[in-house]
Design an enzyme around this catalytic site. Structure first.
Site, PDB file in Angstrom:
ATOM      1  N   LYS A   1       0.847  -1.191   0.000  1.00  0.00           N
ATOM      2  CA  LYS A   1       0.000   0.000   0.000  1.00  0.00           C
ATOM      3  C   LYS A   1       0.885   1.244   0.000  1.00  0.00           C
ATOM      4  O   LYS A   1       1.918   1.281   0.690  1.00  0.00           O
ATOM      5  CB  LYS A   1      -0.902  -0.047   1.243  1.00  0.00           C
ATOM      6  CG  LYS A   1      -1.916   1.062   1.375  1.00  0.00           C
ATOM      7  CD  LYS A   1      -2.756   0.809   2.635  1.00  0.00           C
ATOM      8  CE  LYS A   1      -3.813   1.869   2.858  1.00  0.00           C
ATOM      9  NZ  LYS A   1      -4.643   1.571   4.052  1.00  0.00           N
TER      10      LYS A   1
ATOM     11  N   SER B   1      -9.313   1.485   3.365  1.00  0.00           N
ATOM     12  CA  SER B   1      -8.533   2.314   2.470  1.00  0.00           C
ATOM     13  C   SER B   1      -7.537   1.508   1.638  1.00  0.00           C
ATOM     14  O   SER B   1      -6.976   2.020   0.663  1.00  0.00           O
ATOM     15  CB  SER B   1      -7.772   3.362   3.298  1.00  0.00           C
ATOM     16  OG  SER B   1      -6.875   2.753   4.217  1.00  0.00           O
TER      17      SER B   1
ATOM     18  N   SER C   1      -9.488  -1.052   7.490  1.00  0.00           N
ATOM     19  CA  SER C   1      -8.949  -1.029   6.135  1.00  0.00           C
ATOM     20  C   SER C   1      -8.233  -2.307   5.738  1.00  0.00           C
ATOM     21  O   SER C   1      -7.948  -2.507   4.558  1.00  0.00           O
ATOM     22  CB  SER C   1      -8.000   0.157   5.979  1.00  0.00           C
ATOM     23  OG  SER C   1      -8.678   1.373   6.196  1.00  0.00           O
TER      24      SER C   1
END
Length: 574
Positions: free
Chosen positions: A50, A124, A148
């Site tokens: 990420k 996210s 997330s």
């Protein structure tokens, strides 16, 4: 070495072709995989990170181009994975500054759902979930503050491990709310995710919130209790409600007993994350940038971060005290359960729906995730079913801090019971693998002959201690059975006799945790006791015996072949 991309990147070198369009899942791809070791426990596995996690050679943007910087070194967790032989393929898109649960809050564009691109991927860590679900990499790193690392897993038919706080270092991770942040792991199987966790974990003094955690290393009891929140809200989604009802039954088939719990303290804690001064930590995480470049932040992320400026230190202390109070209330729940079961997300939303109502619908997606880090729990999200409309439904298993390996073990058993394909690839689940960090719990096999048989009055003394029925059987033909007079409930006495003087007597063999054996034996009243019984299958196990003197004048019921047959004959006679 690095190619920066904002849309439709090609699949990673050596990875399977995705079954769906890549959308905006990648922010940057390596022209060739980054490796520092070719051997190790993760050799042969590809991964993505990420883009709020530092990887040398890649800009860290946190999905905000104006914030981007070039890290001098890898985040601690990335370095651990590279040293273990894994190959890094690139950086993935996210809700900006890891602030969101839906995957649409990025200037690089929304990340679509891997199963149906009209729907959100969840955030996210949206890009990380997508590239795993579509088979582009074997696993990916996300982060998890409010869900997330779980919501994108549930919405994309993959596994998401949210470890205990402090288990994986967050050094080199752009914080969202640093005191509750976790690095999370996405994979298509629990086996791969657990192998990654085993490498990624480890105390790191560079992380101010790192901890040396005592970890549970024995599986949950074979007969366990799982909490089910009441009431549950699915926001009118009947298919999700049905899918969760099916999940309860599947977990029951795994040996679980559902226990309804009051969700109020968990919901109260969850609400504090965005609706109290706790949101100030979101602002504090990137305060210098927000103060200087607020206009470079997308809405509604900007509004959330700026809201943190309006609280005083006293407000924050009040919110923290409220959180502790909810935590105290929630702690009592664990006296009656071993694990908590929740929907990973209560419903699905299309990208269009989310863009039209980004705050309320995002909050809905976090209904069963926001409290977990705040209350210091561990969690794993695993696929549960494909709904009749084709959308995935996932469940999350939650346990106390340090229960990560236990959750992985139960999550793997649950996932494999579903028979689902891997993510969006269509590939079947491989065979399950043992969770290496777990060692079998010590157990004792106990032979019961009378009132402790399944369905009889004292059987609860076994089941409440986590005992499970292994098998029915018989003794060798060297025992006689007697009905003890005046016992409540009625009980038999088993006596070993000389060879040729007895008969085979029906018994059951139960397995219980060794830790519960002492309290069980303490319940046995005289003239009964525990001795070694010889069974017809050749085994010699601990079981119920009786003092010979107590059998003088007792009714010999050996010819019935067992206590249950005697009770049935007596009931028929009356």
């Amino acid at each position: 070495m690095v190619q920066h991309e904002t849309s439709s990147p090609s699949p990673a070198t050596g990875a399977a072709e995705p079954l769906a369009q890549p959308g905006n899942a990648w922010i940057a791809r390596a022209s060739s995989p980054v490796q520092t070791a070719t051997s190790g426990p993760l050799a042969g596995l590809s991964f993505a990170a990420k883009d709020n996690i530092d990887a040398a050679g890649f800009a860290t943007t946190a999905a905000c181009p104006a914030f981007a910087y070039q890290p001098a070194q890898n985040a601690s967790v990335v370095q651990r994975l590279l040293d273990a032989g894994a190959a890094l393929h690139g950086k993935t898109n996210l809700d900006q500054f890891a602030c969101g649960l839906n995957g649409t809050r990025s200037p690089y564009g929304p990340v679509p759902n891997a199963i149906d691109p009209a729907y959100v991927s969840g955030g996210s860590s949206s890009g990380s979930a997508y590239v795993v679900a579509t088979g582009q990499v074997d696993f990916a790193l996300g982060t998890d503050t409010a869900g997330s690392g779980r919501v994108p897993a549930g919405l994309n038919n993959i596994v998401g491990i949210k470890p205990s706080k402090g288990l994986i270092s967050t050094h080199g991770v752009v914080p969202a709310a640093q005191s509750v942040d976790c690095v999370s792991i996405f994979a298509r199987t629990v086996d791969v995710a657990a192998r990654v966790l085993a490498v990624a974990q480890g105390y790191d003094a560079q992380d101010p919130y790192a901890r040396r955690l005592p970890m549970a290393t024995t599986p949950l009891p074979a007969a366990f209790r799982f909490g089910v929140p009441a009431p549950l809200e699915f926001h009118g989604d009947a298919l999700a409600a049905d899918a969760f009802a099916q999940a309860i039954e599947r977990l029951r088939a795994q040996g679980g007993t559902p226990v309804e719990i009051d969700y109020a303290p968990l919901a109260g804690a969850a609400a504090l994350l965005y609706e109290s001064a706790l949101v100030a930590e979101r602002y504090a995480a990137v305060r210098p940038f927000v103060d200087a470049h607020a206009d470079q932040i997308v809405e509604p992320v900007r509004g959330i971060l700026l809201a943190g400026k309006g609280y005083s230190a006293a407000d924050l202390v009040d919110a923290q005290t409220q959180l502790r109070a909810f935590g105290q209330q929630a702690a009592a729940l664990w006296d009656g359960i071993d694990v908590l079961l929740v929907p990973t997300a209560p419903t699905h939303y299309t990208v269009a729906q989310m863009l039209a109502d980004p705050v309320v619908l995002n909050r809905n997606l976090g209904a069963y995730t926001n409290f977990v880090n705040l209350l210091d729990y561990a969690a794993i999200s695993v696929p549960s079913s494909l709904r009749p409309d084709g959308l995935p439904f996932g469940i999350t298993l939650i346990g106390p801090c340090g229960s990560d390996w236990q959750l992985a073990d139960l999550g793997q058993r649950y996932h494999h019971a579903t028979g689902l394909a891997l993510g969006a690839t269509g590939a079947p689940l491989p065979p399950p693998a043992p969770i290496a960090a777990l060692r079998p719990a010590a157990t004792v096999d106990v032979v019961v002959v009378g009132a402790h048989l399944s369905g009889l009055p004292l059987n609860g003394q076994l089941t409440e201690r986590g005992a499970v029925l292994l098998r029915a059987g018989e003794t060798v033909p060297d025992y006689r059975l007697f009905a003890l007079p005046g016992t409540v409930p009625p009980k038999p006495g088993l006596l070993r006799v000389a060879p040729g003087q007895g008969a085979r007597i029906a018994v059951e063999v139960w397995r219980m945790p060794a830790t519960a054996y002492g309290s069980f034996v303490a319940l046995i009243p005289p003239p009964l006791g525990i001795g070694t019984l010889q069974l017809a299958d050749g085994s010699a196990l601990q079981g119920f015996v009786c003092e010979p003197l107590a059998l003088e004048g007792a009714q010999d019921i050996t010819h019935f072949g067992g206590w249950r047959a005697f009770l049935q004959a007596r009931a028929t006679a009356t």
